[in-house]
Write an enzyme that holds these catalytic residues in place. Structure first.
Site, PDB file in Angstrom:
ATOM      1  N   THR A 141      -5.803  -8.160  33.830  1.00 25.23           N
ATOM      2  CA  THR A 141      -4.968  -8.118  32.622  1.00 25.23           C
ATOM      3  C   THR A 141      -4.894  -9.545  32.085  1.00 25.23           C
ATOM      4  OG1 THR A 141      -2.966  -8.611  33.844  1.00 25.23           O
ATOM      5  CG2 THR A 141      -3.528  -6.286  33.602  1.00 25.23           C
ATOM      6  N   GLU A 189      -4.549  -1.163  32.677  1.00 23.14           N
ATOM      7  CA  GLU A 189      -4.078  -0.406  33.849  1.00 23.14           C
ATOM      8  C   GLU A 189      -4.396   1.079  33.784  1.00 23.14           C
ATOM      9  OE1 GLU A 189      -2.473  -2.808  32.303  1.00 23.14           O
ATOM     10  OE2 GLU A 189      -1.190  -3.957  33.665  1.00 23.14           O
ATOM     11  N   LYS A 203      16.434  -8.142  19.162  1.00 24.51           N
ATOM     12  CA  LYS A 203      17.790  -7.652  19.401  1.00 24.51           C
ATOM     13  C   LYS A 203      18.744  -8.392  18.473  1.00 24.51           C
ATOM     14  CE  LYS A 203      16.295  -6.647  23.991  1.00 24.51           C
ATOM     15  NZ  LYS A 203      15.127  -7.510  24.165  1.00 24.51           N
ATOM     16  N   TRP A 214      18.510  -2.872  17.257  1.00 24.62           N
ATOM     17  CA  TRP A 214      17.161  -3.290  17.628  1.00 24.62           C
ATOM     18  C   TRP A 214      16.235  -3.152  16.433  1.00 24.62           C
ATOM     19  CZ3 TRP A 214      15.525  -1.625  23.240  1.00 24.62           C
ATOM     20  CH2 TRP A 214      16.473  -2.095  24.140  1.00 24.62           C
TER      21      TRP A 214
HETATM   22  P1  AMP Z   1      -4.496  -4.765  27.312  1.00 22.47           P
HETATM   23  O1  AMP Z   1      -4.374  -4.356  28.726  1.00 22.47           O
HETATM   24  O2  AMP Z   1      -4.836  -6.198  27.119  1.00 22.47           O
HETATM   25  O3  AMP Z   1      -5.391  -3.867  26.529  1.00 22.47           O
HETATM   26  O4  AMP Z   1      -3.058  -4.633  26.646  1.00 22.47           O
HETATM   27  C1  AMP Z   1      -2.374  -3.405  26.674  1.00 22.47           C
HETATM   28  C2  AMP Z   1      -1.204  -3.458  25.746  1.00 22.47           C
HETATM   29  O5  AMP Z   1      -1.649  -3.565  24.385  1.00 22.47           O
HETATM   30  C3  AMP Z   1      -0.366  -2.203  25.756  1.00 22.47           C
HETATM   31  O6  AMP Z   1       0.526  -2.170  26.836  1.00 22.47           O
HETATM   32  C4  AMP Z   1       0.337  -2.297  24.420  1.00 22.47           C
HETATM   33  O7  AMP Z   1       1.437  -3.188  24.457  1.00 22.47           O
HETATM   34  C5  AMP Z   1      -0.727  -2.904  23.539  1.00 22.47           C
HETATM   35  N1  AMP Z   1      -1.404  -1.848  22.789  1.00 22.47           N
HETATM   36  C6  AMP Z   1      -2.561  -1.240  23.080  1.00 22.47           C
HETATM   37  N2  AMP Z   1      -2.886  -0.353  22.120  1.00 22.47           N
HETATM   38  C7  AMP Z   1      -1.891  -0.379  21.206  1.00 22.47           C
HETATM   39  C8  AMP Z   1      -1.625   0.301  19.984  1.00 22.47           C
HETATM   40  N3  AMP Z   1      -2.470   1.171  19.470  1.00 22.47           N
HETATM   41  N4  AMP Z   1      -0.481  -0.002  19.335  1.00 22.47           N
HETATM   42  C9  AMP Z   1       0.388  -0.911  19.807  1.00 22.47           C
HETATM   43  N5  AMP Z   1       0.189  -1.593  20.941  1.00 22.47           N
HETATM   44  C10 AMP Z   1      -0.937  -1.333  21.636  1.00 22.47           C
END
Ligand code: AMP
Length: 550
Positions: free
Chosen positions: A192, A337, A444, A449
């Site tokens: 990540t 994940e 917040k 919110w």
């Molecule tokens: P990553 O593991 O780097 O792909 O990041 C995952 C995170 O990206 C998720 O937990 C979300 O917070 C954000 N994310 C992924 N897809 C979306 C989406 N379509 N809209 C908003 N946030 C997203």
């Protein structure tokens, strides 16, 4: 005790290489086309790519690599990278995709944590590794993903053995006896981006990857087929490439890879020349394409479906692609994940909706893929209703969801097996999930919110706004208030008032940003998302003292 019942189906342990074997036998003429690092378009079909993957796996033995070893790749989306994905996993090693855009100390941490013995690397990224080479004690060598002609003297001067990819392959046989092992064996590793603390490793198995590749074939997800030409813009190091480098060969589709050329012009030229009808990317990359199409007054006549996720897709982007370019945006949500979690799709009742109602619905992150359980809960863990209003922590469970991070001593799940995604969302009566925010990004303000994502999506409706980030920053009275950071479109000079007016069309007065700051360039994360961390550091005291922390 297992009861053996006569008449059951066969049981075969699945190995990732079975996907490529299938592609090479049944879709042998289908192509993998790359805008190559060396320059020029490179073409290969699955039949030949499979042969080269066998050569690569023989080379892994020659190098002394063992099953279970974590072998890094630091590479663009290319056919050689695809060979590494299949060759390493098929061999029984673990293909560890490294993101070259991470900070050097993160790369150092990840390579050491994964104990990478070798890294397959594109010429472009050698300086990235060279920078931290003396801090990587377990690294035994680099395999440069190019031919002899593009190997340079500088590479040979590195204080570590350096091999030429093509030279290694050339010396090997085109047949390989693939090992048979449990399909629960690890196949791939992806870290990540580590927005808090160190990056964490997510280890996928052969079975979870197969399960994922099959599920995303569903028509309401990617629904790809042998007649598609798919442009894979999402980097293969971002969340396991969203599983598509497994899915496209599985269905025999043509796979088009942009290599290092990710600007709007190059993407347009590649997708047009290769008649790509589907593609996938994060929203920021899609804005590069939109800007280029806009400035050159171009169309994308072959493109029918654009899969966008990784961060929230503004409704204005979905509208523009549909009305101006006749391409449907499919909005999805996922994370390293669990890779693909939800995708938006058309349900029968949507035919009756007005354009505006349909667009609003399509801007949600969608409904779960088969086998992906999701729910929203309050702070006490109580499930919240699917009414499109109640918002809470988004939890996920299923065979494609992480159980624990690589080398972690405790599970990442709660006592009922749910994984807290760190996102906050609603789910409506039709099962459409909508991300309200990342838990840490919600603003917040007093007792209320405010969704930073909502404000950003409204702001980019302004025709002169390129990209916008909304932050909750310290406020003397309300604890936090929204501050909007804006990058203007080139050649335009929008006023603050005109931007607030656009946002006010969709938001109550108390939700509007207190102030707008213009900056020249938006900081982006290694996966091309807005990086709010440096913005927070810089602007946290802006509404209290007008202070900017440089
Ligand atoms: P990553 O593991 O780097 O792909 O990041 C995952 C995170 O990206 C998720 O937990 C979300 O917070 C954000 N994310 C992924 N897809 C979306 C989406 N379509 N809209 C908003 N946030 C997203």
């Amino acid at each position: 005790m297992t009861t053996v019942v006569p008449g059951l189906m066969q049981k075969k342990q699945f190995n990732i290489i079975n996907i490529l074997q299938h592609a090479s036998i049944w879709h042998g003429n289908s192509e993998v086309v790359t805008n190559s690092v060396e320059g020029g378009i490179h073409r290969i079909n699955y039949f030949d790519l499979y042969d080269r993957t066998c050569q690569l796996s023989n080379a892994l033995s020659t190098l002394g690599i063992n099953p279970g070893d974590r072998i890094g790749t630091m590479a663009w989306n290319t056919w050689r990278h695809l060979e590494c994905w299949y060759g390493l996993s098929g061999f029984g090693a673990i293909c560890h995709t490294l993101n070259p855009r991470l900070f050097p100390d993160q790369i150092e941490y990840i390579v050491n944590h994964a104990e990478n013995r070798f890294i397959f690397i594109d010429t472009t990224f050698i300086p990235v590794i060279e920078n931290v080479l003396d801090k990587l004690p377990k690294l035994e060598g680099l395999i440069v993903m190019t031919d002899q002609e593009h190997m340079t003297d500088d590479m040979q001067k590195l204080t570590i053995p350096v091999y030429c990819y093509e030279e290694l392959l050339e010396a090997e046989s085109k047949s390989f006896d693939w090992p048979v092992f449990s399909e629960d064996t690890a196949s791939s590793l992806c870290y990540t981006s580590g927005t808090t603390g160190n990056p964490k490793g997510v280890l996928y198995s052969h079975a979870s990857n197969l399960n994922h590749a099959m599920v995303i074939s569903h028509v309401d997800l990617f629904g790809l087929s042998a007649s598609d030409s798919f442009l894979q813009i999402v980097p293969m190091c971002h969340a396991n490439g969203w599983g598509l480098p497994h899915n496209v060969p599985m269905v025999g589709g043509k796979l088009v890879l942009p290599g290092p050329f990710m600007d709007g012009k190059s993407l347009f030229e590649l997708m047009t020349a290769e008649k790509c009808n589907k593609t996938c990317a994060v929203p920021t990359v899609m804005t590069f394409l939109q800007d280029y199409l806009d400035s050159e007054n171009l169309q994308i006549p072959y493109m029918s479906d654009i899969y966008i996720g990784g961060s929230a897709v503004p409704q204005s982007m979905i509208e523009e692609f549909e009305t101006k370019y006749d391409a449907a945006v499919k909005h999805g949500w996922g994370m390293t994940e669990l890779v693909v979690g939800t995708f938006n799709c058309n349900l029968p009742f949507m035919k009756e909706l007005s354009f505006e109602q349909r667009m609003k619905l399509l801007s949600k992150q969608g409904r779960p893929a088969f086998g992906m359980e999701i729910k929203i809960v309050d702070d006490d863990g109580k499930s919240l209703p699917h009414d499109g209003v109640a918002f809470g922590k988004l939890m996920a469970r299923g065979p494609r969801v992480i159980e624990r991070y690589y080398k972690a001593d405790k599970s990442a799940l709660d006592s009922n097996g749910w994984f807290d995604t760190g996102d906050v969302s609603t789910i409506d009566e039709n099962g459409f999930m909508q991300i309200t925010d990342r838990a840490k990004d919600i603003i917040k303000s007093g007792g209320e919110w405010i969704s930073s994502v909502d404000i950003e999506n409204s702001a980019v409706r302004h025709p002169e706004v390129q990209i916008a980030a909304c932050l909750g920053v310290k406020h003397a009275k309300w604890e936090e208030r929204p501050l909007l950071i804006v990058v203007k479109k080139e050649g335009f000079n929008p006023t603050k008032k005109s931007i607030v007016d656009v946002i006010a069309q969709e938001h109550a007065k108390w939700q509007l940003p207190d102030e707008i700051v213009f900056i020249d360039e938006m900081p982006l994360t290694a996966t091309g998302k807005i990086d709010k961390k440096p913005l927070r550091i810089k602007f946290n005291n802006f509404l209290i003292k007008g202070e900017i922390n440089e």
